[in-house]
Write an enzyme that holds these catalytic residues in place. Structure first.
Site, PDB file in Angstrom:
ATOM      1  N   CYS A 105      40.176  43.205  34.253  1.00  0.00           N
ATOM      2  CA  CYS A 105      39.869  43.461  35.660  1.00  0.00           C
ATOM      3  C   CYS A 105      38.465  44.035  35.661  1.00  0.00           C
ATOM      4  CB  CYS A 105      40.838  44.440  36.307  1.00  0.00           C
ATOM      5  SG  CYS A 105      40.324  44.837  37.995  1.00  0.00           S
ATOM      6  N   CYS A 108      38.119  47.127  38.395  1.00  0.00           N
ATOM      7  CA  CYS A 108      38.782  48.424  38.189  1.00  0.00           C
ATOM      8  C   CYS A 108      39.804  48.292  37.063  1.00  0.00           C
ATOM      9  CB  CYS A 108      39.408  48.920  39.485  1.00  0.00           C
ATOM     10  SG  CYS A 108      40.277  47.664  40.429  1.00  0.00           S
ATOM     11  N   SER A 109      41.081  48.252  37.383  1.00  0.00           N
ATOM     12  CA  SER A 109      42.075  48.221  36.312  1.00  0.00           C
ATOM     13  C   SER A 109      43.333  47.495  36.758  1.00  0.00           C
ATOM     14  CB  SER A 109      42.415  49.646  35.879  1.00  0.00           C
ATOM     15  OG  SER A 109      42.872  50.383  36.994  1.00  0.00           O
ATOM     16  N   CYS A 110      43.200  46.471  37.607  1.00  0.00           N
ATOM     17  CA  CYS A 110      44.375  45.735  38.072  1.00  0.00           C
ATOM     18  C   CYS A 110      45.130  45.178  36.864  1.00  0.00           C
ATOM     19  CB  CYS A 110      43.955  44.608  39.003  1.00  0.00           C
ATOM     20  SG  CYS A 110      43.150  45.235  40.496  1.00  0.00           S
TER      21      CYS A 110
HETATM   22 FE    FE Z   1      41.410  46.271  39.365  1.00  0.00          FE
END
Ligand code: FE
Length: 207
Positions: A105, A108-110
């Site tokens: 991602c 961000c951190s999906c």
């Molecule tokens: Fe994300």
């Protein structure tokens, strides 16, 4: 916040922030502490890569399930009881001879929580997020995975709308293995694309 804390607490800055926020939300009546505990319990013990491993093992063992997973991964994953937040819109990426997939991602951190649990720290790190796109082979080399030049490496960028689960190739030498045994070969990193499945010979008692 500055680093000037006159309270002598041993908690980190981030822990203090989280606790302050939690206290505020509970005091205002916006969250129920019991509900928070249940959420933490769920993600610490019930949800994790073992869920994704069941999906992959079933896709290896059951051709009809594999096809359902290809057509509508969200529904096929929900068949096994895995659904919920951060897993509403799933897509399965099938590794094949000459093709590997890598998930990142960049924003961000999906991450697909219902099948993989919470993301590892490196998944959220800026170096992984940027280098996975610019130099995926280099990133995989850092993970100890060498991808030959004649293997195509496809990088998929997760978003709030789409989460990916890599279905690695079924290891050779596993004919006739049960889904339970197959699931033990599936590592978290093989479902992100940074790693590989385990060597069946390392689990000779698994069948
Ligand atoms: Fe994300």
């Amino acid at each position: 916040m500055s680093g000037n804390h006159p309270h002598g607490s041993t908690l980190s800055e981030m822990d203090l922030r989280v606790r302050a926020l939690e206290t505020l939300l509970v005091d205002k009546g916006w969250v129920d502490p019991a509900a928070l505990d249940a959420l933490v319990e769920t993600y610490e013990h019930k949800v994790g890569p073992h869920n994704g491993a069941r999906v992959v093992a079933k896709a290896w063992a059951d051709e009809a399930y594999r096809e359902r997973l290809r057509v509508d991964a969200t529904a096929a994953i929900a068949e096994l009881g895995y659904s919920g937040r951060q897993g509403e819109h799933m897509v399965a990426l099938f590794d094949a001879p000459g093709v590997r997939h890598l998930v990142v991602c960049t924003l961000c951190s999906c991450y697909p929580w219902p099948v993989l649990g919470l993301p590892p720290v490196w998944y959220k790190s800026a170096p992984y997020r940027s280098r996975a796109v610019i130099d995926p082979r280099g990133v995989l080399a850092d993970f100890g995975t060498t991808v030959p030049d004649d293997v195509e490496l496809r990088v998929f960028d997760s978003t709030a709308e789409l989460r990916y689960l890599v279905v690695p190739m079924r290891p050779a030498g596993t004919d006739g293995w049960s889904e339970d045994a197959l699931a033990r070969l599936v590592t978290r990193d093989s479902m992100i694309g940074t790693g590989t499945t385990l060597d069946p010979a390392s689990l000779e008692d698994a069948r």
